[in-house]
Design an enzyme around this catalytic site. Structure first.
Site, PDB file in Angstrom:
ATOM      1  N   LYS A  22       0.838  -1.213   0.000  1.00  0.00           N
ATOM      2  CA  LYS A  22       0.000   0.000   0.000  1.00  0.00           C
ATOM      3  C   LYS A  22       0.865   1.252   0.000  1.00  0.00           C
ATOM      4  CE  LYS A  22      -1.883   1.696   3.987  1.00  0.00           C
ATOM      5  NZ  LYS A  22      -1.587   3.130   4.148  1.00  0.00           N
ATOM      6  N   ASN A  23       1.856   1.298   0.892  1.00  0.00           N
ATOM      7  CA  ASN A  23       2.632   2.527   1.058  1.00  0.00           C
ATOM      8  C   ASN A  23       3.617   2.788  -0.077  1.00  0.00           C
ATOM      9  OD1 ASN A  23       1.229   3.035   3.348  1.00  0.00           O
ATOM     10  ND2 ASN A  23       2.928   2.693   4.770  1.00  0.00           N
ATOM     11  N   CYS A 116      -5.827  12.909  13.052  1.00  0.00           N
ATOM     12  CA  CYS A 116      -6.161  11.511  12.813  1.00  0.00           C
ATOM     13  C   CYS A 116      -5.933  10.744  14.094  1.00  0.00           C
ATOM     14  CB  CYS A 116      -5.386  10.934  11.638  1.00  0.00           C
ATOM     15  SG  CYS A 116      -3.785  10.321  12.055  1.00  0.00           S
ATOM     16  N   ARG A 121      -0.090  14.658  13.252  1.00  0.00           N
ATOM     17  CA  ARG A 121       0.485  14.430  11.926  1.00  0.00           C
ATOM     18  C   ARG A 121       0.438  15.655  11.006  1.00  0.00           C
ATOM     19  NH1 ARG A 121      -1.298   8.469   9.968  1.00  0.00           N
ATOM     20  NH2 ARG A 121       0.612   8.558   8.780  1.00  0.00           N
ATOM     21  N   PRO A 122       1.207  16.671  11.305  1.00  0.00           N
ATOM     22  CA  PRO A 122       1.224  17.859  10.443  1.00  0.00           C
ATOM     23  C   PRO A 122       1.936  17.592   9.105  1.00  0.00           C
ATOM     24  CG  PRO A 122       2.866  18.051  12.187  1.00  0.00           C
ATOM     25  CD  PRO A 122       2.153  16.758  12.428  1.00  0.00           C
ATOM     26  N   ASP A 124       3.954  20.232   7.795  1.00  0.00           N
ATOM     27  CA  ASP A 124       4.831  21.405   7.693  1.00  0.00           C
ATOM     28  C   ASP A 124       6.124  21.122   6.934  1.00  0.00           C
ATOM     29  OD1 ASP A 124       5.190  19.757  10.031  1.00  0.00           O
ATOM     30  OD2 ASP A 124       6.746  21.148  10.682  1.00  0.00           O
ATOM     31  N   LEU A 125       6.642  19.899   7.037  1.00  0.00           N
ATOM     32  CA  LEU A 125       7.913  19.599   6.368  1.00  0.00           C
ATOM     33  C   LEU A 125       7.741  19.564   4.848  1.00  0.00           C
ATOM     34  CD1 LEU A 125       9.104  16.767   8.777  1.00  0.00           C
ATOM     35  CD2 LEU A 125       9.928  19.130   8.722  1.00  0.00           C
ATOM     36  N   ASP A 304       4.584   0.720  12.077  1.00  0.00           N
ATOM     37  CA  ASP A 304       3.417   0.014  11.534  1.00  0.00           C
ATOM     38  C   ASP A 304       3.342  -1.457  11.974  1.00  0.00           C
ATOM     39  OD1 ASP A 304       2.540   2.309  10.321  1.00  0.00           O
ATOM     40  OD2 ASP A 304       3.107   1.746   8.286  1.00  0.00           O
ATOM     41  N   ARG A 396      -8.796  -0.601   4.307  1.00  0.00           N
ATOM     42  CA  ARG A 396      -7.938   0.423   3.717  1.00  0.00           C
ATOM     43  C   ARG A 396      -6.554  -0.144   3.427  1.00  0.00           C
ATOM     44  NH1 ARG A 396      -6.752   4.851   7.353  1.00  0.00           N
ATOM     45  NH2 ARG A 396      -5.371   5.183   5.615  1.00  0.00           N
TER      46      ARG A 396
HETATM   47  C1  UD1 Z   1       4.138   7.015   6.497  1.00  0.00           C
HETATM   48  C2  UD1 Z   1       3.323   5.774   6.258  1.00  0.00           C
HETATM   49  C3  UD1 Z   1       2.734   5.261   7.570  1.00  0.00           C
HETATM   50  C4  UD1 Z   1       3.840   5.078   8.607  1.00  0.00           C
HETATM   51  C5  UD1 Z   1       4.682   6.334   8.733  1.00  0.00           C
HETATM   52  C6  UD1 Z   1       5.908   6.152   9.627  1.00  0.00           C
HETATM   53  C7  UD1 Z   1       2.528   6.101   3.990  1.00  0.00           C
HETATM   54  C8  UD1 Z   1       1.384   6.377   3.091  1.00  0.00           C
HETATM   55  N1  UD1 Z   1       2.268   6.076   5.304  1.00  0.00           N
HETATM   56  O1  UD1 Z   1       3.247   8.015   6.993  1.00  0.00           O
HETATM   57  O2  UD1 Z   1       2.097   4.023   7.315  1.00  0.00           O
HETATM   58  O3  UD1 Z   1       3.270   4.782   9.867  1.00  0.00           O
HETATM   59  O4  UD1 Z   1       5.166   6.743   7.434  1.00  0.00           O
HETATM   60  O5  UD1 Z   1       6.690   5.116   9.173  1.00  0.00           O
HETATM   61  O6  UD1 Z   1       3.623   5.847   3.552  1.00  0.00           O
HETATM   62  N2  UD1 Z   1       5.787  14.922  10.730  1.00  0.00           N
HETATM   63  C9  UD1 Z   1       5.801  16.283  10.997  1.00  0.00           C
HETATM   64  N3  UD1 Z   1       5.687  17.137   9.939  1.00  0.00           N
HETATM   65  C10 UD1 Z   1       5.548  16.713   8.640  1.00  0.00           C
HETATM   66  C11 UD1 Z   1       5.528  15.335   8.387  1.00  0.00           C
HETATM   67  C12 UD1 Z   1       5.657  14.460   9.467  1.00  0.00           C
HETATM   68  O7  UD1 Z   1       5.924  16.701  12.145  1.00  0.00           O
HETATM   69  O8  UD1 Z   1       5.435  17.552   7.746  1.00  0.00           O
HETATM   70  C13 UD1 Z   1       5.911  13.960  11.872  1.00  0.00           C
HETATM   71  C14 UD1 Z   1       4.675  13.077  12.017  1.00  0.00           C
HETATM   72  O9  UD1 Z   1       3.679  13.702  12.799  1.00  0.00           O
HETATM   73  C15 UD1 Z   1       5.268  11.852  12.696  1.00  0.00           C
HETATM   74  C16 UD1 Z   1       6.660  11.756  12.056  1.00  0.00           C
HETATM   75  O10 UD1 Z   1       6.936  13.053  11.543  1.00  0.00           O
HETATM   76  O11 UD1 Z   1       5.389  12.064  14.073  1.00  0.00           O
HETATM   77  C17 UD1 Z   1       6.783  10.736  10.943  1.00  0.00           C
HETATM   78  O12 UD1 Z   1       5.719  10.901  10.038  1.00  0.00           O
HETATM   79  P1  UD1 Z   1       5.822  10.535   8.490  1.00  0.00           P
HETATM   80  O13 UD1 Z   1       7.029   9.698   8.229  1.00  0.00           O
HETATM   81  O14 UD1 Z   1       5.668  11.773   7.700  1.00  0.00           O
HETATM   82  O15 UD1 Z   1       4.521   9.646   8.297  1.00  0.00           O
HETATM   83  P2  UD1 Z   1       3.685   9.541   6.976  1.00  0.00           P
HETATM   84  O16 UD1 Z   1       4.593   9.783   5.827  1.00  0.00           O
HETATM   85  O17 UD1 Z   1       2.441  10.338   7.105  1.00  0.00           O
END
Ligand code: UD1
Length: 416
Positions: A22-23, A116, A121-122, A124-125, A304, A396
């Site tokens: 999926k990912n 969620c 889960r922002p 911002d990055l 996960d 999902r």
């Molecule tokens: C992806 C996976 C999800 C997995 C996660 C961590 C997909 C579709 N989903 O989610 O299954 O659990 O990686 O391995 O691939 N964060 C920020 N700012 C940002 C982005 C992230 O603060 O802009 C934080 C998040 O809140 C979290 C951490 O960074 O605490 C890691 O998140 P991230 O790796 O971005 O998760 P996803 O890519 O959403």
């Protein structure tokens, strides 16, 4: 609302084919926005999220010709550069259209994902990275509106490792002017799968799989054909289910090299594991031993798989600590596992699990995708019947879960 009814106690036995990841599928589907030519994808899992992403792309004007497990996307008539709230709220990965739309069309509007179940889960990055590449970004009426004439290559350092953040910027950089260097990038295998697909489309990317990825932008990408990698989390989930039930199963069409830390933990729990080509065999002849886990970005233990190991530890011999370092609120399954008789204490981001001899069936509620998987595993070992409510989360992310488990001997039914 659909539910699952599981009568526990039967050890899993037999062979199960692992589906496409999926990912990996979700970001790679978004790569179809980067080119006017066709992108042919195979080994796509039949999942609700894949259907949602297909609809989102179609709504923008991407043509999608489907066959079982395959879709050919054609991005030559894209006329809407927008991801609406209705779709982003059900699937956060919709944020992955932002980078490709902006890079190819110079304009994109994507709804901000809401909160969620597993944390705030922002994004911002994602936004900061695109700004560093010259995008003008405003937040209007709950939407991210990004504009740029042509994105410029930049050096971008991620404060936190972000999987979809890395993927979004890698896709954007593929069509940018000049060289982009992503530092502290995610090393997840799904990032590498996306890079492989982008390279097949003509992108210049090196370093994926390490924490520094260098992308040299090109004017145009072309069509390609790509097979989605196997799902390492589905693989891990079946292995834990077999270990918890004291079964013996063989996974086919998978890759053991994607599962190093998970296989190590299963071996520590007492499982016998044999790898041959694209198969993994697991046999468990004893009560599992409790194992400590600490989640962290790849190549460490995946968040996960945290919930599934919590279920395994719940019936194991001894006690274990489960530490969650990625998401701040990813212990929603704990209360539900307790309803089945598990002994788990939570303090901050650490759960202490004391293994009990047996769990007892009860009615529980699925709260997120992997939490649901842990409840299924617990249901498979519990005495009597477990009813799991709100299983749309499972649909999902797990392809035909109850069919696959039934073939392995589980007593599991979907109640409509
Ligand atoms: C992806 C996976 C999800 C997995 C996660 C961590 C997909 C579709 N989903 O989610 O299954 O659990 O990686 O391995 O691939 N964060 C920020 N700012 C940002 C982005 C992230 O603060 O802009 C934080 C998040 O809140 C979290 C951490 O960074 O605490 C890691 O998140 P991230 O790796 O971005 O998760 P996803 O890519 O959403």
């Amino acid at each position: 609302m659909q539910k699952l009814a599981i009568r526990g106690g039967a050890p899993l036995h037999g062979e199960v084919r692992i589906s496409g990841a999926k990912n990996a599928a979700l970001p790679i589907m978004c790569a179809s926005l980067l080119s006017a030519d066709s992108l042919h994808l195979t080994n796509l899992p039949d999942l609700h999220d894949v259907g949602t992403m297909r609809k989102l792309l179609q709504q923008m004007g991407v043509a999608a010709a489907t066959a079982p497990g395959e879709i050919t996307f054609s991005g030559d008539r894209i006329e809407r550069w927008e991801a609406p709230y209705d779709m982003v709220k059900t699937m956060r990965a919709a944020i992955l259209v932002l980078g490709p739309l902006l890079a190819r069309f110079g304009d994109a509007r994507v709804s901000l994902p809401g909160g969620c179940a597993i944390g705030s889960r922002p994004v911002d990055l994602h936004i900061k990275g695109l700004q560093a590449m010259g995008a003008e970004i405003t937040i209007e009426h709950g939407y991210i509106h990004a504009r740029a004439k042509r994105l410029q290559g930049a050096r971008i350092f991620f404060d936190l490792v972000s999987v979809t953040g890395t993927e979004n910027l890698m896709m954007a950089a593929a069509l940018a002017d000049g060289v982009t260097v992503l530092e502290n990038a995610a090393r997840e295998p799904e990032v590498v799968d996306l890079a492989n697909c982008l390279r097949a489309m003509g992108a210049h990317i090196v370093g994926d799989g390490s924490d520094t990825i260098t992308i040299t932008g090109v004017e145009k990408l072309h069509g390609a054909s790509h097979r989605i990698m196997p799902d390492r989390i589905e693989s891990g989930t079946f292995l834990v289910a077999a270990a918890a039930t004291g079964g013996s199963i063989t996974l086919t069409d998978t890759r053991a090299d994607l599962l190093d830390t998970v296989l190590e933990k299963l071996a520590e729990a007492g499982a016998q594991i044999t790898v041959a080509g694209d198969t993994i065999h697991l046999a468990m002849n004893r009560r599992p031993q409790a194992v400590n886990v600490r989640t962290a970005p790849h190549p460490a233990f995946p968040t996960d798989m945290q919930a599934q190991f919590m279920a395994l530890n719940a019936i194991a011999e001894g006690s274990a600590m489960v530490v969650e370092t990625i998401f701040e609120n990813r212990f929603m399954h704990v209360q539900e596992l307790r309803r089945l008789g598990a002994s788990i204490e939570v303090e901050g981001n650490t759960a202490v699990v004391r293994g009990v001899e047996r769990l007892e069936g009860a009615t529980v509620m699925a709260t997120d995708l992997r939490a649901s998987a842990s409840l299924v595993i617990a249901g498979l070992v519990a005495q009597g019947e477990t009813i799991i409510d709100r299983i749309y989360h499972l649909d999902r992310g797990y392809e035909h879960l109850e069919t696959k488990l039934s073939r392995l001997g589980a007593d599991i039914r979907r109640l409509k």
